[in-house]
Scaffold this active site. Sequence first.
Site, PDB file in Angstrom:
ATOM      1  CB  CYS A   1      28.182  74.841  44.099  1.00  0.00           C
ATOM      2  SG  CYS A   1      28.728  75.363  45.723  1.00  0.00           S
TER       3      CYS A   1
ATOM      4  CD  GLU B   1      -3.868  57.801  36.284  1.00  0.00           C
ATOM      5  OE1 GLU B   1      -3.070  58.564  35.703  1.00  0.00           O
ATOM      6  OE2 GLU B   1      -3.996  56.610  35.986  1.00  0.00           O
TER       7      GLU B   1
END
Length: 419
Positions: A344, A274
């Site tokens: 921010c 995988e």
Amino acid sequence: MHHFDYRDGRLYAEDVDVTALADAVGAPFYVYSEATLRRHMQVFQKAFAGADPLVAFSVKANSNLAVLKILASEGAGADVVSGGELQRALKAGIAPEKIVFSGVGKTRDEMKAALDAGIYQFNVESAPELDALNTLALSLNKRAPVALRVNPDVAAGGHDKISTGRKEDKFGVAWEEARGLYAQARDMKGIDVTGVDLHIGSQIADLAPFEAAFSKTAGLISDLRADGCTIERLDVGGGLGIPYGNTAAPPHPDAYAALIKKLTAPLDVRLIFEPGRMIAGNAGILVTRVVFVKEGVARKFLIVDAAMNDLIRPALYDAHHDIIPVIKNEDAAQTTYDVVGPVCESSDFFAKQRAMPEMKPGDLAAIMSAGAYGAVQASQYNTRPLIPEVLVSGERYAVIRRRPSFEEMIALEDTPDWL
Ligand SMILES: *Cc1c(COP(=O)(O)O)cnc(C)c1O
């Protein structure tokens, strides 16, 4: 090995000039190299030539349909962790008998979709999941092919947040409980036990954890067979690291292959892999433009137009990414920057105290090795649109996910009629 190189001081993605691409598409954006994706798949398959493994690309690393289609054409299957990823894999033309389904929290709806599709294997991570899958399969008159994901209690992975094979991690069935749960699975009428599954972590930089985990697994497999379980497959997961530029290179896939072949040859199992990062990581870059250079009191900030919502790896995993100018300036002085985005949040950074050539507003920079766990983890935080993904192939390029308009960004929102 990838296909992002300088030609006469200008960065190219294969045969496409990245500066021209930025003019056409608008920064920031991701660029993937088709040749690199193909090459990485081929290196992996060549390392296991003759063994006929299933190489199931970990879709969560990069789930763009065009990327999946390229890998499918190289023979890749898919490792999916949600119903959405299952649909993507099928849509990209990956055959159900090449799809494995991992994850600790599969819902009934997701299990049903996978059973209906006829996938190759469910990687089951707990007793309640096994029960639920058995009940569902019986109600549909089906048998679910199952490997239990066992947790070998091995520490591995480049960061605490990407280690998955320790006792305290949420993944897999505890080693001590595996044999008991296999015995239950063996007797369930809705379950076909097919094999054993592991996945011990990500960005693993040496072979020792793999060796520890797979050596332990050999013993488990003989115990399970003695208990009457049919173990025909061994899913060894993903996790092989890639060079990000700040540390020694992880083992080459050939060394990894040699170790796995050595450890698994006596077991008489079909191997399933995988890989995610190893295939897609170095096949992509993130191109961003400098907005301002801010001279702080203590530090110098290179403020760029990409941000943590586009690539969260530095904020989430303290990940290192090399950052290079798209056009080399041989006369530029060396300096030290914190490379940050406009979001921010203090964690919105790409690099801290990074030595690099001086850059100025308007210059383009490339954040390297951004092809895995980049665009897939992006969000629209701060109402920033998802950035485009571009595929290059030789001299050609195509936008394979475009930037949404503001209207598209807010299209799912509704204001109730009492407001
Ligand atoms: C994330 C994941 C992978 C891929 O890991 P890489 O480090 O990208 O190779 C493979 N299998 C499972 C179950 C995963 O969760």
